[in-house]
Design a protein around this motif. Structure first.
Motif, PDB file in Angstrom:
ATOM      1  N   SER A 184       0.851  -1.189   0.000  1.00 23.35           N
ATOM      2  CA  SER A 184       0.000   0.000   0.000  1.00 23.35           C
ATOM      3  C   SER A 184       0.888   1.241   0.000  1.00 23.35           C
ATOM      4  O   SER A 184       1.987   1.228   0.543  1.00 23.35           O
ATOM      5  N   CYS A 185       0.389   2.299  -0.608  1.00 25.77           N
ATOM      6  CA  CYS A 185       1.162   3.537  -0.699  1.00 25.77           C
ATOM      7  C   CYS A 185       1.320   4.141   0.697  1.00 25.77           C
ATOM      8  O   CYS A 185       0.354   4.226   1.445  1.00 25.77           O
ATOM      9  N   HIS A 196       1.550   7.065   1.514  1.00 25.66           N
ATOM     10  CA  HIS A 196       0.855   8.355   1.628  1.00 25.66           C
ATOM     11  C   HIS A 196      -0.661   8.192   1.604  1.00 25.66           C
ATOM     12  O   HIS A 196      -1.385   9.174   1.448  1.00 25.66           O
ATOM     13  N   CYS A 240      -2.837   7.065  -0.550  1.00 26.20           N
ATOM     14  CA  CYS A 240      -3.625   7.546  -1.691  1.00 26.20           C
ATOM     15  C   CYS A 240      -4.614   6.451  -2.090  1.00 26.20           C
ATOM     16  O   CYS A 240      -4.691   5.416  -1.455  1.00 26.20           O
ATOM     17  N   LEU A 262      -0.912  -1.785  -6.214  1.00 28.04           N
ATOM     18  CA  LEU A 262       0.469  -1.341  -6.389  1.00 28.04           C
ATOM     19  C   LEU A 262       1.431  -2.468  -6.014  1.00 28.04           C
ATOM     20  O   LEU A 262       1.394  -2.964  -4.893  1.00 28.04           O
ATOM     21  N   ARG A 307       5.332  -3.957  -5.233  1.00 29.32           N
ATOM     22  CA  ARG A 307       6.513  -3.341  -4.614  1.00 29.32           C
ATOM     23  C   ARG A 307       7.470  -2.789  -5.679  1.00 29.32           C
ATOM     24  O   ARG A 307       8.084  -1.743  -5.493  1.00 29.32           O
ATOM     25  N   LEU A 332       6.599   0.744  -6.700  1.00 28.24           N
ATOM     26  CA  LEU A 332       6.396   1.736  -5.641  1.00 28.24           C
ATOM     27  C   LEU A 332       7.190   3.023  -5.872  1.00 28.24           C
ATOM     28  O   LEU A 332       6.642   4.122  -5.777  1.00 28.24           O
ATOM     29  N   HIS A 354       5.768   5.158  -8.473  1.00 28.11           N
ATOM     30  CA  HIS A 354       4.500   5.742  -8.017  1.00 28.11           C
ATOM     31  C   HIS A 354       4.729   6.930  -7.083  1.00 28.11           C
ATOM     32  O   HIS A 354       4.046   7.945  -7.182  1.00 28.11           O
ATOM     33  N   LEU A 355       5.722   6.796  -6.171  1.00 31.90           N
ATOM     34  CA  LEU A 355       5.934   7.840  -5.160  1.00 31.90           C
ATOM     35  C   LEU A 355       6.226   9.203  -5.790  1.00 31.90           C
ATOM     36  O   LEU A 355       5.851  10.237  -5.247  1.00 31.90           O
ATOM     37  N   CYS A 382       2.636  10.265  -6.893  1.00 26.87           N
ATOM     38  CA  CYS A 382       1.492  10.070  -5.995  1.00 26.87           C
ATOM     39  C   CYS A 382       0.873  11.429  -5.637  1.00 26.87           C
ATOM     40  O   CYS A 382       1.583  12.362  -5.272  1.00 26.87           O
ATOM     41  N   ALA A 384       1.933  12.628  -2.230  1.00 27.86           N
ATOM     42  CA  ALA A 384       3.349  12.749  -1.862  1.00 27.86           C
ATOM     43  C   ALA A 384       3.712  14.219  -1.677  1.00 27.86           C
ATOM     44  O   ALA A 384       3.229  15.074  -2.414  1.00 27.86           O
TER      45      ALA A 384
END
Ligand SMILES: [Zn+2]
Ligand SMILES: [Zn+2]
Ligand SMILES: [Zn+2]
Ligand SMILES: [Zn+2]
Ligand SMILES: [Zn+2]
Ligand SMILES: [Zn+2]
Ligand SMILES: [Zn+2]
Length: 354
Positions: free
Chosen positions: A203-204, A206, A208, A213, A215, A218, A221-222, A225, A228
């Motif tokens: 899971s994110c 942050h 969201c 998602l 690993r 990740l 995505h960050l 996001c 973020a």
């Protein structure tokens, strides 16, 4: 959570190649020898006294016989002989080292005696000759304790259980990750799923709304996001706004005028700096020009002094030639400090003349 799901042991576990549980018998075939003294094995029939050591009272190991006819284990004899005046512990007669001999006949008889396996207490019912003990323990005894074949595994298991341990119980046996299908030691499978496996759904951080998602996705995505944290791209021009990626988009859309003002301020301060630098540069050029002029005037003065020196030299030469002429005596010389003096002004005082 999916990562804690138990695996089907028969389906996911790798089967190892067959172990060599019965190595070549000839390779390690030799007789078992205790570290010190005689044999402590449990013999099937009670052992006659003639087969026992006169020092340790155990069944003789590599027997030695003295001149007085008594027998000792090899290591016990060495201990007796190490004293200053060795004596037989049975009859107190002095022992002469050179008269002690290996009793191979006695040794053969002892090695042929029947014993119980030393793993009897663990369940081995085997009866065998003493001479065969080592081979039995090394190759055959199902109740001998052996180290696991995997170097990382420190467990010791009975020979009869080794196969099962290696295939089904060893913590270091290979297991297949149900997410990425890679092979990892059983003991690190949980850690692999919790921290390393690229195919586990995470899971994110942050919180969201993205749910699916992996690993491996990740870090990409960050950077995008919506939740973020982010800083305004006009930060270097003085914008102090901070917020999430989402808030930043709204800020950039609504702060165009403010950002243009910041740019104006920034560019006017830049202009000031440039004009300061220009002034400095003009001053420096001036001082360079004045130094250049000074050097030129020095060069002219040097040339003038050289010319004066040449004139004086030719005057001196002329006077010398006249002094040596037909009217003058050969004894006449130019007096020191005579009528023509030659003076060379110093460089620092260019105004002086003859
Ligand atoms: Zn002994
Ligand atoms: Zn003796
Ligand atoms: Zn055994
Ligand atoms: Zn193991
Ligand atoms: Zn994995
Ligand atoms: Zn996110
Ligand atoms: Zn901004």
């Amino acid at each position: 959570m999916e990562s804690s799901k138990k695996m089907d042991p028969s389906g996911s576990l790798q089967t190892n190649p067959p172990l060599k549980l019965h190595p070549d018998r000839s390779a390690g075939a030799s007789v078992f020898v205790p570290e010190q003294g005689g044999y402590k094995e449990r013999f099937v029939k009670s052992v006659e006294d003639k087969y026992k050591c006169e020092k340790c009272r155990l069944v003789l190991c590599n027997p030695k016989q003295t001149e007085c006819g008594h027998r000792f284990c090899d290591s016990c004899m060495a201990a007796v002989l190490s004293s200053t005046s060795p004596k037989c512990t049975a009859c107190q007669e002095s022992i002469i080292k050179d008269k002690v001999f290996k009793d191979n006949c006695c040794k053969r008889e002892i090695l042929a005696l029947q014993i119980y396996c030393r793993n009897e207490s663990r369940g081995c019912a085997e009866q065998l000759t003493l001479g065969h003990l080592l081979v039995h323990l090394k190759n055959d005894c199902q109740f001998e304790e052996l180290p696991c074949v995997r170097a990382d595994c420190k467990e010791r298991v009975l020979r009869k259980d080794l196969r099962d341990h290696v295939d089904k119980a060893c913590k270091y046996r290979e297991a297949t990750c149900s997410h990425c299908k890679s092979q990892v030691p059983m003991i690190t499978l949980q850690k692999h799923e919790d921290t390393d496996c690229p195919c586990v759904v995470v899971s994110c951080p942050h919180q969201c709304r993205v749910q699916t998602l992996l690993r491996s996705e990740l870090s990409a995505h960050l950077s995008e996001c919506v939740n973020a944290p982010s800083t305004c791209s006009f930060k270097r021009y003085g914008c102090v706004f901070q917020g999430t990626n989402q808030q930043m988009k709204a800020h950039e859309a609504s702060s165009a005028v403010q950002h243009v003002d910041l740019l104006k301020e920034w560019s006017s301060s830049l202009e000031k700096k440039v004009s300061l630098l220009q002034n400095e540069s003009v001053e420096k050029n001036k001082s360079i020009q004045s130094l250049h002029n000074q050097i030129c005037s020095f060069e002219i003065e040097i040339e003038r002094q050289k010319e004066m020196l040449r004139n004086n030299e030719s005057k001196i030469l002329h006077l010398q030639v006249r002094g040596l002429g037909p009217r003058g005596g050969s004894s006449r010389t130019v007096p020191k400090g005579g009528p023509v003096s030659c003076q060379v002004p110093t460089l620092g005082r260019p105004g002086r003349r003859d």
